[in-house]
Write a protein that holds these residues in place. Structure first.
Motif, PDB file in Angstrom:
ATOM      1  N   GLY A 177      19.630   8.231   6.751  1.00  0.00           N
ATOM      2  CA  GLY A 177      19.004   9.205   7.632  1.00  0.00           C
ATOM      3  C   GLY A 177      19.741   9.460   8.926  1.00  0.00           C
ATOM      4  N   GLY A 178      20.956   8.966   9.053  1.00  0.00           N
ATOM      5  CA  GLY A 178      21.740   9.146  10.272  1.00  0.00           C
ATOM      6  C   GLY A 178      22.519  10.449  10.260  1.00  0.00           C
ATOM      7  N   PRO A 179      23.411  10.618  11.235  1.00  0.00           N
ATOM      8  CA  PRO A 179      24.235  11.825  11.298  1.00  0.00           C
ATOM      9  C   PRO A 179      25.264  11.854  10.175  1.00  0.00           C
ATOM     10  N   ALA A 180      25.914  12.983  10.015  1.00  0.00           N
ATOM     11  CA  ALA A 180      26.903  13.148   8.949  1.00  0.00           C
ATOM     12  C   ALA A 180      28.008  12.097   9.060  1.00  0.00           C
ATOM     13  N   ALA A 181      28.309  11.459   7.929  1.00  0.00           N
ATOM     14  CA  ALA A 181      29.408  10.504   7.865  1.00  0.00           C
ATOM     15  C   ALA A 181      30.649  11.125   7.233  1.00  0.00           C
ATOM     16  N   VAL A 182      30.436  12.084   6.325  1.00  0.00           N
ATOM     17  CA  VAL A 182      31.526  12.738   5.613  1.00  0.00           C
ATOM     18  C   VAL A 182      31.179  14.216   5.442  1.00  0.00           C
ATOM     19  N   ARG A 183      32.169  15.067   5.654  1.00  0.00           N
ATOM     20  CA  ARG A 183      32.042  16.482   5.286  1.00  0.00           C
ATOM     21  C   ARG A 183      33.237  16.871   4.431  1.00  0.00           C
ATOM     22  N   LEU A 235      48.940  -5.581   8.202  1.00  0.00           N
ATOM     23  CA  LEU A 235      48.010  -5.295   9.298  1.00  0.00           C
ATOM     24  C   LEU A 235      46.862  -6.297   9.340  1.00  0.00           C
ATOM     25  N   ASN A 236      46.420  -6.755   8.163  1.00  0.00           N
ATOM     26  CA  ASN A 236      45.296  -7.696   8.112  1.00  0.00           C
ATOM     27  C   ASN A 236      45.583  -8.998   8.860  1.00  0.00           C
ATOM     28  N   ALA A 237      46.848  -9.351   8.981  1.00  0.00           N
ATOM     29  CA  ALA A 237      47.209 -10.573   9.713  1.00  0.00           C
ATOM     30  C   ALA A 237      46.774 -10.499  11.170  1.00  0.00           C
ATOM     31  N   ASP A 238      46.665  -9.270  11.698  1.00  0.00           N
ATOM     32  CA  ASP A 238      46.194  -9.061  13.072  1.00  0.00           C
ATOM     33  C   ASP A 238      44.785  -8.484  13.105  1.00  0.00           C
ATOM     34  N   ASN A 239      44.053  -8.614  11.989  1.00  0.00           N
ATOM     35  CA  ASN A 239      42.698  -8.067  11.875  1.00  0.00           C
ATOM     36  C   ASN A 239      42.655  -6.551  12.071  1.00  0.00           C
ATOM     37  N   HIS A 240      43.695  -5.872  11.586  1.00  0.00           N
ATOM     38  CA  HIS A 240      43.754  -4.417  11.608  1.00  0.00           C
ATOM     39  C   HIS A 240      43.831  -3.905  10.173  1.00  0.00           C
ATOM     40  N   SER A 241      43.537  -2.619   9.983  1.00  0.00           N
ATOM     41  CA  SER A 241      43.679  -2.008   8.667  1.00  0.00           C
ATOM     42  C   SER A 241      43.835  -0.506   8.827  1.00  0.00           C
ATOM     43  N   TRP A 242      44.403   0.111   7.790  1.00  0.00           N
ATOM     44  CA  TRP A 242      44.465   1.565   7.737  1.00  0.00           C
ATOM     45  C   TRP A 242      43.153   2.116   7.199  1.00  0.00           C
ATOM     46  N   VAL A 243      42.693   3.246   7.758  1.00  0.00           N
ATOM     47  CA  VAL A 243      41.566   3.986   7.189  1.00  0.00           C
ATOM     48  C   VAL A 243      41.938   5.466   7.138  1.00  0.00           C
ATOM     49  N   ILE A 245      38.581  16.893   2.947  1.00  0.00           N
ATOM     50  CA  ILE A 245      37.566  15.888   3.251  1.00  0.00           C
ATOM     51  C   ILE A 245      37.837  15.297   4.626  1.00  0.00           C
ATOM     52  N   HIS A 246      36.762  15.101   5.391  1.00  0.00           N
ATOM     53  CA  HIS A 246      36.848  14.652   6.778  1.00  0.00           C
ATOM     54  C   HIS A 246      35.840  13.523   6.963  1.00  0.00           C
ATOM     55  N   PHE A 247      36.337  12.350   7.380  1.00  0.00           N
ATOM     56  CA  PHE A 247      35.481  11.183   7.571  1.00  0.00           C
ATOM     57  C   PHE A 247      35.104  11.056   9.043  1.00  0.00           C
ATOM     58  N   LEU A 248      33.802  10.981   9.299  1.00  0.00           N
ATOM     59  CA  LEU A 248      33.296  10.910  10.667  1.00  0.00           C
ATOM     60  C   LEU A 248      32.839   9.503  11.034  1.00  0.00           C
ATOM     61  N   LYS A 249      32.335   8.754  10.055  1.00  0.00           N
ATOM     62  CA  LYS A 249      31.943   7.369  10.271  1.00  0.00           C
ATOM     63  C   LYS A 249      31.895   6.669   8.926  1.00  0.00           C
ATOM     64  N   GLU A 250      31.810   5.341   8.964  1.00  0.00           N
ATOM     65  CA  GLU A 250      31.812   4.558   7.742  1.00  0.00           C
ATOM     66  C   GLU A 250      30.432   4.532   7.080  1.00  0.00           C
TER      67      GLU A 250
END
Length: 242
Positions: free
Chosen positions: A230-236, A49-57, A199-204
């Motif tokens: 100080g931002g919104p939740a990133a992980v719950r 995927l990195n060859a196309d500037n993509h990745s799994w998250v 676990i739930h990821f909302l942002k990096e």
């Protein structure tokens, strides 16, 4: 239609705590390593995927352990993909010891991101191109639960440093889990009782940020919320002992 893939592991000394049982993060790491190894072997790993500037998250994950095996236990992780959607792909796991006893299971849901924009991309093409990788078998447990609200009763802070960062240049999943578990009483962590973690990821969260880790401790469970700068939740997340 594909079959489940099997990978063998051993509980090594660096993966146990003072009870000589494998820790939740070490077993979780084996699960996620299996996902990467299997995707690589089938031609749609991070390197491809990195060859196309993509990745799994990882977007969401649920893991359950009936018990945590002791040091030097050999075990097998079975993994299979049960579906591809436009936004998420579902990959499943079971963990079985050498006697054939299943002691763990997991369901993970993955998104694909563009590494330049850090936004999600349509992954339908992966399902089309690799339809032969889908296994006709259900997930081994309930899919990841969403945690909608956390009311912390205790808090801690953590500055994101080099050793927290993974190949996507954001905080590694197991580092988040270690931060959360470190806030819990030893008697829960070492009870040996069956446990489920969602676990739930909302942002990096990225290098240099200061993370606020909030824990709502209950009798046999805990809810967590992690936010950066100080931002919104990133992980719950939630952890529950049965």
């Amino acid at each position: 239609m594909a079959e489940k893939s099997l990978y063998n592991y051993r509980v090594e000394p660096q993966e146990v705590d003072f009870t000589l049982r494998a820790t939740i993060p070490s077993l979780g790491a084996a699960i996620l390593n299996t996902a990467g190894i299997d995707a690589h072997g089938k031609g749609f790993g991070v390197d491809a995927l990195n060859a196309d500037n993509h990745s799994w998250v990882l977007s969401r994950m649920a893991i359950e352990f009936d018990f945590q095996p002791v040091q030097y236990t050999d075990y097998t992780v079975a993994t299979w993909i049960s579906d591809y959607g436009r936004v998420l792909s579902t990959r499943n796991f079971t963990l079985t010891d050498v006697s054939g006893r299943e002691f763990g299971r997991a369901v993970s849901q993955w998104a694909m991101i563009d590494l330049r924009t850090r936004s999600a991309v349509d992954l339908s093409w992966v399902g089309d191109a690799h339809a032969d990788a889908i296994v006709d078998a259900p997930s081994p447990t309930e899919r990841p639960r969403k945690i909608r609200e956390v009311n912390p009763t205790q808090r801690s802070e953590h500055r994101v440093v080099y050793s927290d960062i993974d190949f996507n240049r954001h905080v590694n999943t197991m580092r988040y889990i270690e931060m959360m578990l470190d806030m819990l009483p030893l008697e829960l962590l070492t009870s040996g009782d069956p446990v489920r973690l969602d676990i739930h990821f909302l942002k990096e969260c990225r290098y240099g940020q200061t993370l606020a880790v909030g824990c709502e401790l209950r009798e046999r469970s805990a809810l967590f919320e992690i936010a950066g700068d100080g931002g919104p939740a990133a992980v719950r997340a939630s952890v529950e002992w049965k």
